[in-house]
Design an enzyme around this catalytic site. Structure first.
Site, PDB file in Angstrom:
ATOM      1  N   PRO A 132       0.840  -1.206   0.000  1.00 36.91           N
ATOM      2  CA  PRO A 132       0.000   0.000   0.000  1.00 36.91           C
ATOM      3  C   PRO A 132       0.873   1.253   0.000  1.00 36.91           C
ATOM      4  CG  PRO A 132      -0.582  -1.481   1.833  1.00 36.91           C
ATOM      5  CD  PRO A 132       0.699  -1.986   1.248  1.00 36.91           C
TER       6      PRO A 132
ATOM      7  N   SER B 289       5.067  16.262   8.126  1.00 33.96           N
ATOM      8  CA  SER B 289       4.908  15.796   6.743  1.00 33.96           C
ATOM      9  C   SER B 289       3.475  15.968   6.244  1.00 33.96           C
ATOM     10  CB  SER B 289       5.269  14.307   6.684  1.00 33.96           C
ATOM     11  OG  SER B 289       4.481  13.595   7.641  1.00 33.96           O
ATOM     12  N   PHE B 290       2.665  16.725   6.979  1.00 22.01           N
ATOM     13  CA  PHE B 290       1.240  16.925   6.723  1.00 22.01           C
ATOM     14  C   PHE B 290       0.900  17.064   5.236  1.00 22.01           C
ATOM     15  CE2 PHE B 290      -2.165  20.276   6.533  1.00 22.01           C
ATOM     16  CZ  PHE B 290      -3.199  19.548   7.095  1.00 22.01           C
TER      17      PHE B 290
ATOM     18  N   SER C 236       1.401  13.529   3.333  1.00 24.77           N
ATOM     19  CA  SER C 236       1.083  12.226   3.916  1.00 24.77           C
ATOM     20  C   SER C 236      -0.428  12.070   4.029  1.00 24.77           C
ATOM     21  CB  SER C 236       1.764  12.061   5.274  1.00 24.77           C
ATOM     22  OG  SER C 236       1.401  13.103   6.151  1.00 24.77           O
TER      23      SER C 236
ATOM     24  N   GLY D 177       1.066  14.113  15.455  1.00 31.21           N
ATOM     25  CA  GLY D 177       1.163  15.469  14.911  1.00 31.21           C
ATOM     26  C   GLY D 177       1.528  16.476  15.988  1.00 31.21           C
TER      27      GLY D 177
ATOM     28  N   GLU E  91       1.810  -1.141   8.970  1.00 29.68           N
ATOM     29  CA  GLU E  91       2.669  -0.864   7.807  1.00 29.68           C
ATOM     30  C   GLU E  91       2.338  -1.729   6.585  1.00 29.68           C
ATOM     31  OE1 GLU E  91       6.869  -0.319   8.654  1.00 29.68           O
ATOM     32  OE2 GLU E  91       6.444   0.032  10.772  1.00 29.68           O
TER      33      GLU E  91
ATOM     34  N   TYR F 228      12.915  14.282  20.462  1.00 32.15           N
ATOM     35  CA  TYR F 228      13.097  14.268  19.008  1.00 32.15           C
ATOM     36  C   TYR F 228      14.492  14.832  18.703  1.00 32.15           C
ATOM     37  CZ  TYR F 228      11.547  15.055  14.155  1.00 32.15           C
ATOM     38  OH  TYR F 228      11.384  15.029  12.788  1.00 32.15           O
TER      39      TYR F 228
HETATM   40  P1  FAD Z   1       3.513   6.075   3.145  1.00 32.80           P
HETATM   41  O1  FAD Z   1       4.869   6.611   3.347  1.00 32.80           O
HETATM   42  O2  FAD Z   1       3.015   6.018   1.755  1.00 32.80           O
HETATM   43  O3  FAD Z   1       3.436   4.608   3.774  1.00 32.80           O
HETATM   44  C1  FAD Z   1       3.922   4.358   5.069  1.00 32.80           C
HETATM   45  C2  FAD Z   1       3.538   2.920   5.461  1.00 32.80           C
HETATM   46  O4  FAD Z   1       2.125   2.834   5.578  1.00 32.80           O
HETATM   47  C3  FAD Z   1       3.921   1.871   4.432  1.00 32.80           C
HETATM   48  O5  FAD Z   1       4.223   0.675   5.091  1.00 32.80           O
HETATM   49  C4  FAD Z   1       2.650   1.693   3.612  1.00 32.80           C
HETATM   50  O6  FAD Z   1       2.596   0.422   3.007  1.00 32.80           O
HETATM   51  C5  FAD Z   1       1.592   1.859   4.680  1.00 32.80           C
HETATM   52  N1  FAD Z   1       0.311   2.378   4.190  1.00 32.80           N
HETATM   53  C6  FAD Z   1       0.087   3.582   3.589  1.00 32.80           C
HETATM   54  N2  FAD Z   1      -1.223   3.701   3.316  1.00 32.80           N
HETATM   55  C7  FAD Z   1      -1.834   2.579   3.757  1.00 32.80           C
HETATM   56  C8  FAD Z   1      -3.179   2.086   3.748  1.00 32.80           C
HETATM   57  N3  FAD Z   1      -4.184   2.800   3.248  1.00 32.80           N
HETATM   58  N4  FAD Z   1      -3.402   0.867   4.267  1.00 32.80           N
HETATM   59  C9  FAD Z   1      -2.414   0.125   4.791  1.00 32.80           C
HETATM   60  N5  FAD Z   1      -1.130   0.521   4.821  1.00 32.80           N
HETATM   61  C10 FAD Z   1      -0.853   1.730   4.321  1.00 32.80           C
HETATM   62  N6  FAD Z   1       5.556  11.228  10.981  1.00 32.80           N
HETATM   63  C11 FAD Z   1       4.829  11.639  12.031  1.00 32.80           C
HETATM   64  O7  FAD Z   1       4.095  10.851  12.613  1.00 32.80           O
HETATM   65  N7  FAD Z   1       4.916  12.926  12.490  1.00 32.80           N
HETATM   66  C12 FAD Z   1       5.698  13.849  11.889  1.00 32.80           C
HETATM   67  O8  FAD Z   1       5.724  15.011  12.307  1.00 32.80           O
HETATM   68  C13 FAD Z   1       6.451  13.436  10.751  1.00 32.80           C
HETATM   69  N8  FAD Z   1       7.240  14.306  10.090  1.00 32.80           N
HETATM   70  C14 FAD Z   1       7.941  13.886   9.001  1.00 32.80           C
HETATM   71  C15 FAD Z   1       8.736  14.811   8.311  1.00 32.80           C
HETATM   72  C16 FAD Z   1       9.445  14.401   7.190  1.00 32.80           C
HETATM   73  C17 FAD Z   1      10.309  15.374   6.473  1.00 32.80           C
HETATM   74  C18 FAD Z   1       9.348  13.071   6.738  1.00 32.80           C
HETATM   75  C19 FAD Z   1      10.104  12.620   5.522  1.00 32.80           C
HETATM   76  C20 FAD Z   1       8.562  12.154   7.400  1.00 32.80           C
HETATM   77  C21 FAD Z   1       7.861  12.544   8.542  1.00 32.80           C
HETATM   78  N9  FAD Z   1       7.055  11.655   9.231  1.00 32.80           N
HETATM   79  C22 FAD Z   1       6.339  12.079  10.324  1.00 32.80           C
HETATM   80  C23 FAD Z   1       6.966  10.258   8.784  1.00 32.80           C
HETATM   81  C24 FAD Z   1       5.820   9.983   7.775  1.00 32.80           C
HETATM   82  O9  FAD Z   1       5.331  11.189   7.233  1.00 32.80           O
HETATM   83  C25 FAD Z   1       4.714   9.229   8.484  1.00 32.80           C
HETATM   84  O10 FAD Z   1       5.178   7.924   8.755  1.00 32.80           O
HETATM   85  C26 FAD Z   1       3.376   9.163   7.716  1.00 32.80           C
HETATM   86  O11 FAD Z   1       2.423   8.651   8.596  1.00 32.80           O
HETATM   87  C27 FAD Z   1       3.431   8.331   6.468  1.00 32.80           C
HETATM   88  O12 FAD Z   1       2.234   8.597   5.749  1.00 32.80           O
HETATM   89  P2  FAD Z   1       2.173   8.394   4.163  1.00 32.80           P
HETATM   90  O13 FAD Z   1       0.774   8.623   3.731  1.00 32.80           O
HETATM   91  O14 FAD Z   1       3.218   9.179   3.501  1.00 32.80           O
HETATM   92  O15 FAD Z   1       2.473   6.828   4.076  1.00 32.80           O
END
Ligand code: FAD
Length: 599
Positions: free
Chosen positions: A139, A209-210, A213, A225, A272, A478
């Site tokens: 996913p 990453s709002f 993501s 968040g 995940e 952090y």
């Molecule tokens: P993806 O990166 O596309 O996927 C992440 C995982 O979730 C993968 O295993 C994927 O297979 C799975 N997945 C995605 N969608 C689904 C679905 N519908 N069903 C089942 N599995 C699914 N995280 C925070 O919590 N807080 C922060 O403040 C934060 N800041 C960040 C800042 C930066 C610069 C970066 C690069 C990352 C940051 N993150 C943060 C990490 C990241 O944004 C989070 O982990 C976020 O929740 C991932 O969401 P995404 O939609 O991009 O998922």
């Protein structure tokens, strides 16, 4: 913007966010000298851009005609893509390791096809097609994973399908009485807020990453968040779920609490992609507050800031943000200030003189942000009660402009990693959580481990920290770090030494391997030390029982079935440094007292 106008265009294949947006030191007069002083890096020199996309060697997709035909039947031919750019963008997330390897053209195993279902029955049809063909399903939400949760396993011989949820982006209904919203999980942060705000509601989940993501990604990684103190982490915000699994659609009812054995809801949170594809969630919503204020505070030292945050968490007020930076991060924040006006200069000199008269060591002082939300009266009351606590710990309010600036710029900060990587310097983050009584020890151990690693490598480096996300029992620490390996050295190897030292210090100090960035592959080697060997065995049984063919995002969190060697507890290639497999903290660290810079 994406074609539908509501979601952002896919991120650049080699870095964060949009092609047209980048970080610069220009207009921030103190930043270049600060970086030069601490990293021995002259950022005024132009950087080296990544390879051109055309220079990448992209392997041909492994996709049989019958499987492609079934996927096209499932979602429509226009939503099935084996386009090179699509495959490269969907091949990884945005961890530092991901970015460096992308820039080098080291693409590893790419997905063979990207499919974009528009409804849950289409997700079911994709799952059925994938299982019938023994394909791998990964996913994909926004692709912002920072822990290696998206990359297909190296050497995977089965077809790999990336299921991009982008088309499933609607708020399906709002139950105003229960303050719940049913939402499709492919919705991106800004679009979710846009749809909720239009009816006077907010979800209140704002990770850094709002912009890039999605709700599904947040759920699958147990995201947090910046306003979690008031709204809760995604684990608390999420009540009901619909998940397409190999054995049908799993439904978790959106009840406030239940006594139905071990929580299936909690099993899906943080899974995940290993248990299925989350198509829909029922989440908490709240009315958009009339007033929202983030104020800046200064504390004489880190210990004062920590104590103030602890007392606020233990008190009756409910600020939306409680955050305090250590002196290193405070110095960095001040260095990123934009060109001051003459009035700013006067104010800043007057403040410094005042603090010196009070006996403050300006190099030890710590910047803090505290956020308040509600009606005008509620905000005033929260502020009054909170400031009684901050004052008790020597805190001084410095008004709303630093908080407003932080609030406005927070989603731009991620671009700084690309700016530094253009100049050969890796920068990354590692975060953890621990009980209030352990936070200072965890902090000391991590700082010693990180600066010890810089010393061991003989590279200039900088490590800084803030506390955010406070709870009844503890908080998140952090850490952000950057290093400047000399020319000729492998930047990724040097980076790995520092990253491992920090992560190891977390688990050795009794803290968790990650508060909100998940396990993926990059943190998997510390899982057994964190949750103990029986904990890992339970997770493995859960994944193997739900997904006997290891078709769902195999190799993430723990290795299972065919991707595991006999007796192996973590994914292949990772060395397990078990602490006797007990999950107990190792209290005494051989952390070197390293030569930390004065900020
Ligand atoms: P993806 O990166 O596309 O996927 C992440 C995982 O979730 C993968 O295993 C994927 O297979 C799975 N997945 C995605 N969608 C689904 C679905 N519908 N069903 C089942 N599995 C699914 N995280 C925070 O919590 N807080 C922060 O403040 C934060 N800041 C960040 C800042 C930066 C610069 C970066 C690069 C990352 C940051 N993150 C943060 C990490 C990241 O944004 C989070 O982990 C976020 O929740 C991932 O969401 P995404 O939609 O991009 O998922």
């Amino acid at each position: 913007m994406h074609k539908d106008g509501a979601t952002p265009a896919p991120m650049k294949w080699w870095g964060w966010g949009e092609e047209s947006v980048s970080f610069t030191h220009e207009g921030k007069p103190e930043l270049a000298p600060f970086i030069e002083r601490h990293l021995k890096l002259d950022v005024r020199r132009p950087g080296t851009p990544p390879l051109a996309f055309e220079a990448l060697e992209i392997s041909a997709p492994v996709l049989s005609a019958p499987l492609r035909a079934r996927l096209e039947d499932a979602v429509g031919a226009g939503h099935v893509s084996s386009d090179d750019q699509d495959r490269v963008v969907h091949g990884r997330g945005k961890s530092l390791t991901d970015l460096v390897r992308q820039r080098r053209g080291d693409l590893s195993r790419l997905p063979d096809v990207v499919v974009r279902p528009g409804a849950e029955d289409e997700v079911v049809a994709v799952m059925e097609a994938a299982l019938a063909a023994d394909a791998v399903v990964i996913p994909f939400g926004g692709g912002s994973s920072i822990s290696g949760s998206l990359e297909p396993e190296a050497g995977e011989s089965r077809p790999v399908i990336s299921v991009d949820m982008v088309r499933m982006n609607r708020v399906l209904g709002i139950d105003a009485t229960s303050q719940l919203a049913r939402v499709q999980t492919g919705v991106f942060g800004p679009d979710l807020e846009r749809q909720l705000n239009a009816q006077g509601w907010t979800c209140g989940h704002f990770p850094d990453s709002f912009t890039y993501s999605t709700l599904g990604g947040w759920i699958a990684t147990r995201s947090s968040g910046m306003q979690s103190d008031r709204y809760g982490d995604v684990a608390e915000l999420t009540r009901g779920l619909r998940v397409v699994t190999p054995s049908g659609v799993l439904v978790v009812r959106p009840v406030p609490s239940t006594s139905t054995g071990p929580s299936v809801r909690e099993m899906v949170l943080g899974s995940e992609g290993r248990l299925g594809i989350v198509t829909e969630a029922t989440i908490h919503i709240r009315r958009v507050p009339a007033e929202r204020k983030i104020l800046g505070y200064l504390f004489p030292a880190w210990a004062d800031g920590l104590a103030a945050m602890r007392d606020i968490a233990a008190g009756e007020t409910e600020p939306s943000v409680t955050r305090v930076s250590d002196s290193y991060e405070t110095a960095f924040s001040f260095a990123t200030r934009t060109d001051p006006t003459p009035l700013d200069r006067v104010k800043s000199r007057a403040l410094q003189a005042f603090l010196k008269r009070k006996g403050w060591d300006l190099e030890a002082m710590c910047l803090s942000f505290i956020g308040y939300e509600g009606s005008e009266g509620e905000v005033a009351m929260q502020r009054k009660q909170t400031e009684r606590i901050t004052k008790r710990h020597g805190g001084l309010c410095i008004g709303s402009s630093p908080g407003a600036l932080y609030d406005q710029k927070k989603f731009d900060t991620p671009y700084i990693r690309d700016f530094l990587l253009d100049r050969g310097a890796p920068a990354d983050v590692s975060e953890t959580s621990a009980p209030w009584g352990e936070l200072q020890t965890v902090y000391d151990n991590v700082m010693a481990a990180g600066y010890g690693a810089f010393d061991e490598l003989g590279v200039p480096g900088y490590l800084m920290c803030h506390l955010s996300h406070s709870y009844h029992a503890g908080a998140c620490l952090y850490f952000t770090f950057a290093l400047n390996p000399p020319a000729g050295r492998d930047a990724l190897e040097d980076y790995g030494v520092v990253k491992r030292a920090i992560q190891q210090a977390f688990v050795d100090s009794g803290a968790t391997l990650s508060h909100h960035h998940a396990v993926g592959t990059e943190h998997a080697q510390w899982l057994e030390e964190d949750i103990s060997a029986p904990g890992v065995a339970m997770l493995r049984a859960l994944f193997e029982g739900t997904d006997p063919g290891a078709n769902l995002n195999p190799g993430k969190i723990v290795a299972t079935g065919r991707d595991r060697e006999p007796g192996e507890t973590v994914p292949r290639g990772e060395s397990s440094r078990t602490n006797g497999g007990t999950g107990e903290p190792r209290r005494s660290l051989d952390a070197r007292r390293a030569s930390r810079p004065r900020s």
